[in-house]
Scaffold this motif. Structure first.
Motif, PDB file in Angstrom:
ATOM      1  N   ILE A  71      -7.965   7.532  -8.271  1.00  0.00           N
ATOM      2  CA  ILE A  71      -6.723   6.903  -7.790  1.00  0.00           C
ATOM      3  C   ILE A  71      -6.900   6.448  -6.348  1.00  0.00           C
ATOM      4  O   ILE A  71      -6.495   5.352  -5.979  1.00  0.00           O
ATOM      5  CB  ILE A  71      -5.548   7.885  -7.913  1.00  0.00           C
ATOM      6  CG1 ILE A  71      -5.230   8.120  -9.383  1.00  0.00           C
ATOM      7  CG2 ILE A  71      -4.318   7.372  -7.178  1.00  0.00           C
ATOM      8  CD1 ILE A  71      -4.242   9.260  -9.618  1.00  0.00           C
ATOM      9  N   SER A  72      -7.551   7.267  -5.545  1.00  0.00           N
ATOM     10  CA  SER A  72      -7.765   6.920  -4.136  1.00  0.00           C
ATOM     11  C   SER A  72      -8.652   5.681  -4.016  1.00  0.00           C
ATOM     12  O   SER A  72      -8.383   4.794  -3.205  1.00  0.00           O
ATOM     13  CB  SER A  72      -8.410   8.110  -3.412  1.00  0.00           C
ATOM     14  OG  SER A  72      -8.700   7.769  -2.083  1.00  0.00           O
TER      15      SER A  72
ATOM     16  N   PRO B  53       0.815  -1.217   0.000  1.00  0.00           N
ATOM     17  CA  PRO B  53       0.000   0.000   0.000  1.00  0.00           C
ATOM     18  C   PRO B  53       0.847   1.266   0.000  1.00  0.00           C
ATOM     19  O   PRO B  53       0.433   2.280  -0.490  1.00  0.00           O
ATOM     20  CB  PRO B  53      -0.835  -0.092   1.262  1.00  0.00           C
ATOM     21  CG  PRO B  53      -0.830  -1.530   1.642  1.00  0.00           C
ATOM     22  CD  PRO B  53       0.453  -2.086   1.117  1.00  0.00           C
TER      23      PRO B  53
ATOM     24  N   GLY C 279      -5.825  -2.285  -1.506  1.00  0.00           N
ATOM     25  CA  GLY C 279      -5.549  -2.556  -0.099  1.00  0.00           C
ATOM     26  C   GLY C 279      -6.522  -3.579   0.475  1.00  0.00           C
ATOM     27  O   GLY C 279      -6.140  -4.443   1.280  1.00  0.00           O
TER      28      GLY C 279
ATOM     29  N   GLU D 279      -9.009   3.313  -6.262  1.00  0.00           N
ATOM     30  CA  GLU D 279      -8.227   2.149  -6.726  1.00  0.00           C
ATOM     31  C   GLU D 279      -7.261   1.689  -5.648  1.00  0.00           C
ATOM     32  O   GLU D 279      -7.115   0.497  -5.401  1.00  0.00           O
ATOM     33  CB  GLU D 279      -7.462   2.514  -8.005  1.00  0.00           C
ATOM     34  CG  GLU D 279      -8.342   2.706  -9.201  1.00  0.00           C
ATOM     35  CD  GLU D 279      -7.561   3.230 -10.403  1.00  0.00           C
ATOM     36  OE1 GLU D 279      -6.323   3.331 -10.321  1.00  0.00           O
ATOM     37  OE2 GLU D 279      -8.218   3.552 -11.412  1.00  0.00           O
ATOM     38  N   SER D 280      -6.616   2.607  -4.981  1.00  0.00           N
ATOM     39  CA  SER D 280      -5.669   2.273  -3.915  1.00  0.00           C
ATOM     40  C   SER D 280      -6.401   1.584  -2.774  1.00  0.00           C
ATOM     41  O   SER D 280      -5.910   0.605  -2.201  1.00  0.00           O
ATOM     42  CB  SER D 280      -4.985   3.545  -3.422  1.00  0.00           C
ATOM     43  OG  SER D 280      -4.161   3.267  -2.325  1.00  0.00           O
TER      44      SER D 280
ATOM     45  N   PRO E 260       1.950   2.350  -3.889  1.00  0.00           N
ATOM     46  CA  PRO E 260       1.004   3.098  -4.732  1.00  0.00           C
ATOM     47  C   PRO E 260       0.834   4.535  -4.270  1.00  0.00           C
ATOM     48  O   PRO E 260       0.590   5.421  -5.053  1.00  0.00           O
ATOM     49  CB  PRO E 260      -0.310   2.327  -4.619  1.00  0.00           C
ATOM     50  CG  PRO E 260       0.081   0.954  -4.242  1.00  0.00           C
ATOM     51  CD  PRO E 260       1.347   1.114  -3.422  1.00  0.00           C
ATOM     52  N   ARG E 261       0.963   4.788  -2.986  1.00  0.00           N
ATOM     53  CA  ARG E 261       0.805   6.173  -2.516  1.00  0.00           C
ATOM     54  C   ARG E 261       1.985   7.028  -2.959  1.00  0.00           C
ATOM     55  O   ARG E 261       1.834   8.180  -3.278  1.00  0.00           O
ATOM     56  CB  ARG E 261       0.691   6.208  -0.989  1.00  0.00           C
ATOM     57  CG  ARG E 261      -0.632   5.715  -0.497  1.00  0.00           C
ATOM     58  CD  ARG E 261      -0.740   5.923   0.987  1.00  0.00           C
ATOM     59  NE  ARG E 261      -1.968   5.301   1.460  1.00  0.00           N
ATOM     60  CZ  ARG E 261      -2.111   4.751   2.644  1.00  0.00           C
ATOM     61  NH1 ARG E 261      -1.123   4.718   3.486  1.00  0.00           N
ATOM     62  NH2 ARG E 261      -3.253   4.213   2.990  1.00  0.00           N
TER      63      ARG E 261
END
Length: 159
Positions: free
Chosen positions: A145-146, A7, A153, A148-149, A10-11
């Motif tokens: 994007i958030s 995680p 997770g 998808e992240s 990706p951030r």
């Protein structure tokens, strides 16, 4: 433990990419800004042409007024008695025309200022709209994007 660093990556990845402007997103804004500049230039040129036209009309009216006065003076020299009433009428009309020209010029200036203020307000609204549309698009991308992240997770978590 391998699920822990996933995680974080990706951030870190989208962070710098989100800070860098995407050239494809900037193009419509740049094109819009160029078109706005061209429109402003054309409107300014149009205003200048109108002012020039009014000045030429005023000059022509002045020339014609002087011509009429000279012609009346010639008539006065030939037939003083016959030309005197015409000259008085012409002088009265001439004064009235000059005052009307002054009033028209004043009204034209007021209208020019009103158009300029209106144009400026229109351009401000157009620019703000373009800016808000761009911000909206960027925020939607960040939200995507958030999401998808978050989904990545959740998939990594054990059941």
């Amino acid at each position: 433990r391998a699920a822990g660093p996933t995680p974080v990556c990706p951030r870190q990845g989208p962070g710098p990419a989100a800070e860098r402007p995407d050239p494809s997103r900037l193009r419509p804004h740049v094109v819009l800004a160029q078109e706005n500049t061209q429109i402003r230039d054309l409107q300014q040129e149009n205003r200048e042409l109108w002012v020039s036209l009014e000045e030429h009309q005023d000059a022509l009216e002045l020339i014609m007024s002087k011509y009429r006065k000279q012609m009346l003076q010639l008539l006065e020299g030939r037939k003083r008695e016959d030309a005197e009433p015409v000259l008085k009428v012409h002088q009265a009309n001439s004064g009235e025309i000059e005052s009307q020209i002054d009033r028209i010029c004043e009204m034209g200036e007021v209208m020019r200022k009103a158009v300029q203020v209106d144009d400026e307000q229109f351009f401000k609204v157009q620019e703000k709209l373009a800016q808000l549309e761009l911000e909206n698009k960027e925020l939607r991308e960040l939200l995507s994007i958030s999401k998808e992240s978050f989904e990545v997770g959740r998939e990594d978590l054990p059941d």
